[in-house]
Design an enzyme around this catalytic site. Structure first.
Site, PDB file in Angstrom:
ATOM      1  N   TYR A   1      -2.573  -0.599  10.298  1.00 50.49           N
ATOM      2  CA  TYR A   1      -2.595  -1.080   8.889  1.00 50.49           C
ATOM      3  C   TYR A   1      -1.373  -0.471   8.234  1.00 50.49           C
ATOM      4  O   TYR A   1      -0.509  -1.358   7.469  1.00 50.49           O
ATOM      5  CB  TYR A   1      -3.810  -0.394   8.374  1.00 50.49           C
ATOM      6  CG  TYR A   1      -4.001  -0.754   6.698  1.00 50.49           C
ATOM      7  CD1 TYR A   1      -4.400  -1.875   6.191  1.00 50.49           C
ATOM      8  CD2 TYR A   1      -3.238   0.259   5.622  1.00 50.49           C
ATOM      9  CE1 TYR A   1      -4.553  -2.115   4.702  1.00 50.49           C
ATOM     10  CE2 TYR A   1      -3.609  -0.006   4.375  1.00 50.49           C
ATOM     11  CZ  TYR A   1      -4.242  -1.234   4.106  1.00 50.49           C
ATOM     12  OH  TYR A   1      -4.220  -1.593   2.421  1.00 50.49           O
TER      13      TYR A   1
ATOM     14  N   SER B   1       0.776  -1.125   0.132  1.00 51.37           N
ATOM     15  CA  SER B   1      -0.101  -0.176  -0.257  1.00 51.37           C
ATOM     16  C   SER B   1       0.928   1.161  -0.037  1.00 51.37           C
ATOM     17  O   SER B   1       1.977   1.156   0.399  1.00 51.37           O
ATOM     18  CB  SER B   1      -0.972  -0.100   1.449  1.00 51.37           C
ATOM     19  OG  SER B   1      -1.451   1.261   1.548  1.00 51.37           O
TER      20      SER B   1
HETATM   21  N1  LIG Z   1      -8.689  -1.260  -2.003  1.00 51.51           N
HETATM   22  C1  LIG Z   1      -7.683  -0.541  -2.020  1.00 51.51           C
HETATM   23  O1  LIG Z   1      -7.851   0.746  -2.494  1.00 51.51           O
HETATM   24  C2  LIG Z   1      -6.301  -0.913  -1.605  1.00 51.51           C
HETATM   25  C3  LIG Z   1      -5.184   0.142  -1.583  1.00 51.51           C
HETATM   26  C4  LIG Z   1      -3.855  -0.519  -1.533  1.00 51.51           C
HETATM   27  C5  LIG Z   1      -3.815  -2.009  -0.993  1.00 51.51           C
HETATM   28  N2  LIG Z   1      -4.864  -2.652  -0.726  1.00 51.51           N
HETATM   29  C6  LIG Z   1      -4.554  -3.989  -0.534  1.00 51.51           C
HETATM   30  O2  LIG Z   1      -5.241  -4.929  -1.279  1.00 51.51           O
HETATM   31  C7  LIG Z   1      -5.533  -6.180  -0.585  1.00 51.51           C
HETATM   32  C8  LIG Z   1      -6.984  -6.414  -0.995  1.00 51.51           C
HETATM   33  O3  LIG Z   1      -7.719  -5.515  -0.287  1.00 51.51           O
HETATM   34  P1  LIG Z   1      -9.323  -5.293  -0.718  1.00 51.51           P
HETATM   35  O4  LIG Z   1      -9.076  -3.800  -1.043  1.00 51.51           O
HETATM   36  O5  LIG Z   1      -9.596  -5.942  -1.741  1.00 51.51           O
HETATM   37  O6  LIG Z   1      -9.953  -5.595   0.534  1.00 51.51           O
HETATM   38  P2  LIG Z   1     -11.488  -6.480   0.911  1.00 51.51           P
HETATM   39  O7  LIG Z   1     -12.164  -6.306  -0.358  1.00 51.51           O
HETATM   40  O8  LIG Z   1     -11.827  -5.852   2.191  1.00 51.51           O
HETATM   41  O9  LIG Z   1     -10.677  -7.709   0.813  1.00 51.51           O
HETATM   42  C9  LIG Z   1      -9.940  -8.210   1.865  1.00 51.51           C
HETATM   43  C10 LIG Z   1      -9.904  -9.794   2.069  1.00 51.51           C
HETATM   44  O10 LIG Z   1      -9.204 -10.309   3.105  1.00 51.51           O
HETATM   45  C11 LIG Z   1      -9.931 -11.306   3.747  1.00 51.51           C
HETATM   46  N3  LIG Z   1      -9.587 -11.170   5.086  1.00 51.51           N
HETATM   47  C12 LIG Z   1      -9.776 -10.512   6.173  1.00 51.51           C
HETATM   48  N4  LIG Z   1      -9.437 -10.979   7.260  1.00 51.51           N
HETATM   49  C13 LIG Z   1      -9.039 -12.363   7.292  1.00 51.51           C
HETATM   50  C14 LIG Z   1      -8.784 -13.310   7.927  1.00 51.51           C
HETATM   51  N5  LIG Z   1      -8.888 -13.053   9.398  1.00 51.51           N
HETATM   52  N6  LIG Z   1      -8.593 -14.468   7.429  1.00 51.51           N
HETATM   53  C15 LIG Z   1      -8.663 -14.699   6.285  1.00 51.51           C
HETATM   54  N7  LIG Z   1      -9.039 -13.697   5.290  1.00 51.51           N
HETATM   55  C16 LIG Z   1      -9.045 -12.614   5.748  1.00 51.51           C
HETATM   56  C17 LIG Z   1     -11.397 -10.922   3.596  1.00 51.51           C
HETATM   57  O11 LIG Z   1     -12.171 -12.018   3.664  1.00 51.51           O
HETATM   58  P3  LIG Z   1     -13.788 -11.687   3.876  1.00 51.51           P
HETATM   59  O12 LIG Z   1     -14.307 -11.859   2.371  1.00 51.51           O
HETATM   60  O13 LIG Z   1     -14.319 -13.065   4.544  1.00 51.51           O
HETATM   61  O14 LIG Z   1     -14.002 -10.674   4.637  1.00 51.51           O
HETATM   62  C18 LIG Z   1     -11.373 -10.280   1.957  1.00 51.51           C
HETATM   63  O15 LIG Z   1     -11.312 -11.581   1.263  1.00 51.51           O
HETATM   64  C19 LIG Z   1      -5.110  -5.629   0.846  1.00 51.51           C
HETATM   65  O16 LIG Z   1      -3.856  -6.441   1.078  1.00 51.51           O
HETATM   66  C20 LIG Z   1      -5.201  -4.442   0.942  1.00 51.51           C
HETATM   67  O17 LIG Z   1      -4.269  -3.990   2.111  1.00 51.51           O
HETATM   68  C21 LIG Z   1      -6.068  -2.155  -1.225  1.00 51.51           C
END
Ligand SMILES: NC(=O)c1ccc[n+]([C@@H]2O[C@H](COP(=O)([O-])OP(=O)(O)OC[C@H]3O[C@@H](n4cnc5c(N)ncnc54)[C@H](OP(=O)(O)O)[C@@H]3O)[C@@H](O)[C@H]2O)c1
Length: 250
Positions: free
Chosen positions: A168, A155
């Site tokens: 985070y 990130s």
């Molecule tokens: N979205 C952005 O703008 C952005 C920007 C920079 C970096 N990122 C990074 O991209 C990655 C994906 O994020 P996203 O935006 O796609 O978020 P998201 O839609 O909230 O997805 C997060 C995932 O992590 C899983 N998770 C959370 N707690 C968990 C646990 N205890 N055990 C197993 N799985 C768990 C969630 O499972 P559930 O489906 O069960 O909740 C979900 O599948 C992350 O590493 C995030 O830091 C995102």
């Protein structure tokens, strides 16, 4: 770093076994589908079986290689759970060619002075410690691949901590250290590639939680960055390791 321009050959992940954590939502879900469409056998990892089954069905519906489901709650998993997963992957697949750490928790957006300590511990565990443990137990299978690729999802706050991003931001900075150390430790003794990717802002549930007032329609979709991940997982990027890839400014 920025990626060089690339063209993905059709089916560039055919025959490769790739585990994606967080494959039930957002970026992880988009990556699971994209990897399967590129020919990979995807091992879907997540904490919610019903959601995992829905991604499984979506992959089957597009006629991609049959995926596998590997339930694992990264907040509560203990050593035997990791060992069991590694043993099943060894028995069922023998080799692991890709590991994408997409699962993460946002935690609180709060000042450090008041940051809830149990939340701090949980976020650091899910976002930093659990990916390290998973990498440790799966490295023996990754080493059996001719060109395995491990991707940590990073990130912008990993490099530039901003107020109120709390655990985070610390977890993502820690992942960058893990990425760099692991690369240096493995470079001379294995062909396993280790990189991290900042995907930039994406229209996902996590982003909506972090910026509740933002219009999601102004954000790129998770699908818009999957080609870059597929490139990094494929042989096309076999010379690329130890990097932090920034897709935010691509
Ligand atoms: N979205 C952005 O703008 C952005 C920007 C920079 C970096 N990122 C990074 O991209 C990655 C994906 O994020 P996203 O935006 O796609 O978020 P998201 O839609 O909230 O997805 C997060 C995932 O992590 C899983 N998770 C959370 N707690 C968990 C646990 N205890 N055990 C197993 N799985 C768990 C969630 O499972 P559930 O489906 O069960 O909740 C979900 O599948 C992350 O590493 C995030 O830091 C995102």
């Amino acid at each position: 770093m920025q990626l060089p321009s690339f063209t993905l050959p059709p089916d560039c992940l055919r025959g490769r076994n790739i585990l994606v954590t967080g494959s039930t939502s957002g970026l992880g879900r988009a990556l699971a589908l994209a990897c399967a469409k590129a020919g990979a056998t995807v091992i879907l990892s997540g904490r919610n079986l019903a959601k995992l089954e829905r991604v499984y069905d979506a992959i089957e519906q597009v006629g991609a290689p049959q995926p596998a489901i590997a339930p694992l709650d990264l907040a509560t998993a203990a050593a035997p759970d990791y060992d069991h997963l590694a043993q099943v992957i060894g028995t069922e697949f023998g080799v692991l060619d890709g590991l994408v750490h997409s699962a993460a928790l946002l935690g609180d957006r709060a000042p450090l002075e008041q940051y809830d300590v149990p939340t701090w511990c949980k976020v650091l565990h899910v976002n930093l410690t659990a990916p390290l443990i998973l990498t440790q137990v799966l490295l023996p299978h990754l080493r059996k691949s001719a060109s395995a690729s491990v991707l940590f999802v990073s990130s912008a706050v990993a490099q530039n901590p901003r107020p109120f991003w709390g655990a985070y931001a610390v977890s993502k900075a820690g992942l960058e250290s893990v990425r760099s150390m692991l690369y240096q430790e493995l470079a001379s003794v294995s062909t396993v590639r280790i990189n991290s990717v900042n995907p930039g802002r994406l229209r996902t549930p996590m982003r909506a939680a972090a910026y509740p007032g933002e219009d999601p329609n102004t954000l790129p979709s998770a699908e818009s960055v999957t080609d870059a991940f597929i490139y990094l997982l494929s042989d096309e990027a076999r010379a690329l390791s130890g990097q932090n890839v920034d897709l935010a400014h691509a």
